[in-house]
Design a protein around this motif. Structure first.
Motif, PDB file in Angstrom:
ATOM      1  N   LEU A 174      16.663  56.362 -27.852  1.00 17.89           N
ATOM      2  CA  LEU A 174      17.030  57.713 -28.466  1.00 17.89           C
ATOM      3  C   LEU A 174      17.923  58.795 -27.915  1.00 17.89           C
ATOM      4  O   LEU A 174      18.614  59.297 -28.517  1.00 17.89           O
ATOM      5  N   TYR A 175      17.887  58.753 -26.561  1.00 19.32           N
ATOM      6  CA  TYR A 175      18.700  59.745 -25.711  1.00 19.32           C
ATOM      7  C   TYR A 175      20.103  59.062 -26.093  1.00 19.32           C
ATOM      8  O   TYR A 175      21.071  60.082 -26.297  1.00 19.32           O
ATOM      9  N   ALA A 176      20.497  57.751 -26.074  1.00 17.69           N
ATOM     10  CA  ALA A 176      21.834  57.425 -26.458  1.00 17.69           C
ATOM     11  C   ALA A 176      22.332  57.656 -28.002  1.00 17.69           C
ATOM     12  O   ALA A 176      23.506  58.032 -28.182  1.00 17.69           O
ATOM     13  N   GLN A 177      21.373  57.910 -28.685  1.00 19.58           N
ATOM     14  CA  GLN A 177      21.649  58.048 -30.018  1.00 19.58           C
ATOM     15  C   GLN A 177      21.811  59.777 -30.428  1.00 19.58           C
ATOM     16  O   GLN A 177      22.818  59.878 -31.206  1.00 19.58           O
ATOM     17  N   GLN A 178      21.215  60.309 -29.806  1.00 17.21           N
ATOM     18  CA  GLN A 178      20.978  61.836 -30.129  1.00 17.21           C
ATOM     19  C   GLN A 178      21.450  62.740 -29.033  1.00 17.21           C
ATOM     20  O   GLN A 178      21.805  63.958 -29.463  1.00 17.21           O
ATOM     21  N   CYS A 179      21.467  62.319 -27.796  1.00 15.22           N
ATOM     22  CA  CYS A 179      21.724  63.386 -26.623  1.00 15.22           C
ATOM     23  C   CYS A 179      22.881  63.084 -25.900  1.00 15.22           C
ATOM     24  O   CYS A 179      23.744  64.198 -25.337  1.00 15.22           O
ATOM     25  N   ALA A 180      23.335  61.772 -25.972  1.00 15.68           N
ATOM     26  CA  ALA A 180      24.536  61.510 -25.102  1.00 15.68           C
ATOM     27  C   ALA A 180      25.859  62.035 -25.181  1.00 15.68           C
ATOM     28  O   ALA A 180      26.727  62.210 -24.228  1.00 15.68           O
ATOM     29  N   GLU A 218      10.203  72.544 -26.674  1.00 13.77           N
ATOM     30  CA  GLU A 218      10.423  73.542 -27.093  1.00 13.77           C
ATOM     31  C   GLU A 218      12.137  73.562 -27.522  1.00 13.77           C
ATOM     32  O   GLU A 218      12.502  74.030 -28.685  1.00 13.77           O
ATOM     33  N   ILE A 219      12.848  73.245 -26.676  1.00 18.25           N
ATOM     34  CA  ILE A 219      14.462  73.352 -26.831  1.00 18.25           C
ATOM     35  C   ILE A 219      14.635  72.324 -28.034  1.00 18.25           C
ATOM     36  O   ILE A 219      15.632  72.464 -28.681  1.00 18.25           O
ATOM     37  N   VAL A 220      14.285  71.130 -27.774  1.00 17.20           N
ATOM     38  CA  VAL A 220      14.421  70.131 -28.940  1.00 17.20           C
ATOM     39  C   VAL A 220      14.039  70.659 -30.065  1.00 17.20           C
ATOM     40  O   VAL A 220      14.831  70.377 -31.084  1.00 17.20           O
ATOM     41  N   ARG A 221      12.847  71.031 -30.093  1.00 17.33           N
ATOM     42  CA  ARG A 221      12.596  71.683 -31.600  1.00 17.33           C
ATOM     43  C   ARG A 221      13.204  72.950 -32.438  1.00 17.33           C
ATOM     44  O   ARG A 221      13.354  72.919 -33.571  1.00 17.33           O
ATOM     45  N   MET A 272      23.201  74.316 -28.793  1.00 13.57           N
ATOM     46  CA  MET A 272      22.511  72.946 -29.163  1.00 13.57           C
ATOM     47  C   MET A 272      21.675  73.495 -30.287  1.00 13.57           C
ATOM     48  O   MET A 272      20.787  74.321 -30.434  1.00 13.57           O
ATOM     49  N   PRO A 273      21.824  72.563 -31.285  1.00 14.90           N
ATOM     50  CA  PRO A 273      21.145  72.668 -32.519  1.00 14.90           C
ATOM     51  C   PRO A 273      19.480  72.211 -32.407  1.00 14.90           C
ATOM     52  O   PRO A 273      19.307  71.402 -31.589  1.00 14.90           O
ATOM     53  N   ALA A 274      18.862  72.429 -33.471  1.00 15.31           N
ATOM     54  CA  ALA A 274      17.467  72.038 -33.389  1.00 15.31           C
ATOM     55  C   ALA A 274      17.085  70.625 -33.676  1.00 15.31           C
ATOM     56  O   ALA A 274      18.002  70.103 -34.784  1.00 15.31           O
ATOM     57  N   TYR A 275      16.306  69.711 -33.196  1.00 14.35           N
ATOM     58  CA  TYR A 275      16.102  68.473 -33.577  1.00 14.35           C
ATOM     59  C   TYR A 275      14.804  68.240 -34.300  1.00 14.35           C
ATOM     60  O   TYR A 275      13.911  67.903 -33.353  1.00 14.35           O
ATOM     61  N   THR A 276      14.336  68.945 -35.463  1.00 12.14           N
ATOM     62  CA  THR A 276      13.009  68.892 -36.064  1.00 12.14           C
ATOM     63  C   THR A 276      12.492  67.347 -36.260  1.00 12.14           C
ATOM     64  O   THR A 276      11.091  67.453 -36.729  1.00 12.14           O
ATOM     65  N   ALA A 277      13.534  66.511 -36.555  1.00 12.63           N
ATOM     66  CA  ALA A 277      12.641  65.226 -37.004  1.00 12.63           C
ATOM     67  C   ALA A 277      12.276  64.373 -35.886  1.00 12.63           C
ATOM     68  O   ALA A 277      11.321  63.328 -36.056  1.00 12.63           O
ATOM     69  N   PHE A 278      12.155  64.740 -34.570  1.00 13.88           N
ATOM     70  CA  PHE A 278      11.650  64.084 -33.668  1.00 13.88           C
ATOM     71  C   PHE A 278       9.883  64.197 -33.458  1.00 13.88           C
ATOM     72  O   PHE A 278       9.668  65.306 -33.640  1.00 13.88           O
ATOM     73  N   ALA A 279       9.529  63.136 -33.340  1.00 18.22           N
ATOM     74  CA  ALA A 279       8.127  63.228 -33.286  1.00 18.22           C
ATOM     75  C   ALA A 279       7.616  63.598 -31.778  1.00 18.22           C
ATOM     76  O   ALA A 279       8.449  63.363 -30.890  1.00 18.22           O
TER      77      ALA A 279
END
Length: 275
Positions: free
Chosen positions: A64-70, A95-98, A104-111
Motif C-alpha cells: 500500500l505504501y509503494a502504491q500510494q505514498c512512495a 488523521e493526516i491520511v483521512r 498532502m491530499p486526503a485519502y478517504t478510501a483507506f480502511a
C-alpha cells in the motif's frame, strides 16, 4: 534330594488366575509396555498465528505504501526534497491520511486496517536515538543542517525552553501540535522532541544578520524578503524601518527585545543586500 525355593514368576502367577482375567491382565500390561517403549508423540505445536498475521500485515502495508505514498515520501519513507517529509517510524497517521495536511491530499478510501498496515511497515525502520541525529532526520530538511534556517523553515539555533516571543515555539509543542507554517509530526515522541530541544539549546545563538533574519523574520516576510501568504508585506528596500519595527513592534508584528542594537544593524545590512 533337596529342593531350592524359587521366586514365583509372572508365568507361574498366571496359573492361579482365572483364564479370562489372565487375558485381560496380559493385554493391559502389553499396552503399557508398548507405550513406555514407544510413547505417543506430543501434539504438534499450533502455528504462531500472531507472528504470521503481523508479517502478512507488514507485507500488505509495504504494498500500500509503494502504491500510494512512495511518490512523495520516498521508497524507504526517507522523504523527498520539495515533495514530502521523512515518515519512517511515523505513528498515529490516521488523521493526516483521512483529512490531508498542507500539500498532502486526503485519502478517504483507506480502511482503518490498511492504515494500521502502513504504520506497521513504517515502524520497521530504525530511527536515530540522539538529539543531533533526530534533528537531522526530522528537521534539517526545512530548518537547515545546523538549524540556521532554510527556504521553508526558520532558524532554531539556541532555541531554549524559556520565555519565547510569539514566533518561537518549543520543540514538543511544534511537533505535536504544528504551527501556522508547519504540519505536526505524529511520529515524534515527547522524549525525542526533548532530545532535539536540548541539542538546539546548546547551539550558539544567531550572530549574523542572515542568521537573525532566518530566526526571527523569514516566517512572515519570506526567505527572500518578499513576504508570504501570512504576511504579504515584504521588507526588501525597507531597511530604514527595521529598527523601529524590531524594537517596538508594528501593527501585528511583536517587538524583539532579545535582538541587540548591533544585531538590528546587522539585520538592516542583510536586508539591504537582498537581491
Amino acid at each position: 534330594m533337596t529342593s531350592e525355593t524359587s521366586r514365583p514368576t509372572f508365568r507361574t502367577a498366571l496359573r492361579h488366575v482365572p483364564l479370562p482375567l489372565a487375558f485381560v491382565l496380559t493385554a493391559m500390561l502389553t499396552v503399557t509396555a508398548c507405550r513406555l517403549l514407544d510413547p505417543e508423540p506430543l501434539p504438534a505445536p499450533k502455528p504462531r498465528l500472531v507472528v504470521q498475521d503481523t508479517l502478512s500485515a507488514v507485507s500488505k502495508g509495504a504494498r500500500l505504501y509503494a502504491q500510494q505514498c512512495a511518490t512523495c515520501h520516498g521508497d524507504s519513507a526517507q522523504g523527498l526534497p520539495a515533495r514530502g517529509p521523512a515518515i519512517q517510524g511515523a505513528r498515529n497517521i490516521a488523521e493526516i491520511v483521512r483529512h490531508g495536511r498542507g500539500d498532502m491530499p486526503a485519502y478517504t478510501a483507506f480502511a482503518d486496517s490498511e492504515i494500521s498496515q502502513i504504520e506497521l511497515f513504517l515502524a520497521r525502520f530504525a530511527l536515530p536515538t540522539d538529539g543531533p541525529g533526530l534533528y537531522s532526520y526530522y528537521c534539517a530538511r526545512c530548518h537547515g543542517s545546523a538549524a540556521e534556517g532554510g527556504t521553508s523553515g526558520p532558524g532554531l539555533a539556541a532555541l531554549a525552553p524559556s520565555a519565547y516571543p510569539s514566533v518561537d515555539i518549543p520543540a514538543w509543542s511544534a511537533v505535536s501540535q504544528g504551527t501556522y507554517t508547519m504540519a505536526r509530526l505524529p511520529g515524534v515522541t515527547q522524549e525525542q522532541a526533548t532530545l532535539i530541544q536540548a541539542w538546539l539549546a546548546a547551539l550558539p545563538a544567531p550572530a549574523t544578520g542572515r542568521d537573525l533574519y532566518f530566526r526571527y523574520c523569514m516566517q512572515c516576510h519570506g526567505s527572500t524578503g518578499r513576504g508570504t501568504a501570512r504576511c504579504r508585506e515584504g521588507v526588501r528596500g525597507k531597511s530604514g524601518e527595521v529598527y523601529e519595527a524590531v524594537r517596538y513592534g508594528k501593527e501585528s508584528m511583536p517587538s524583539y527585545p532579545m535582538i541587540s542594537s548591533a544585531g538590528i544593524s546587522q539585520l538592516q545590512a542583510y536586508i539591504r543586500s537582498m537581491p
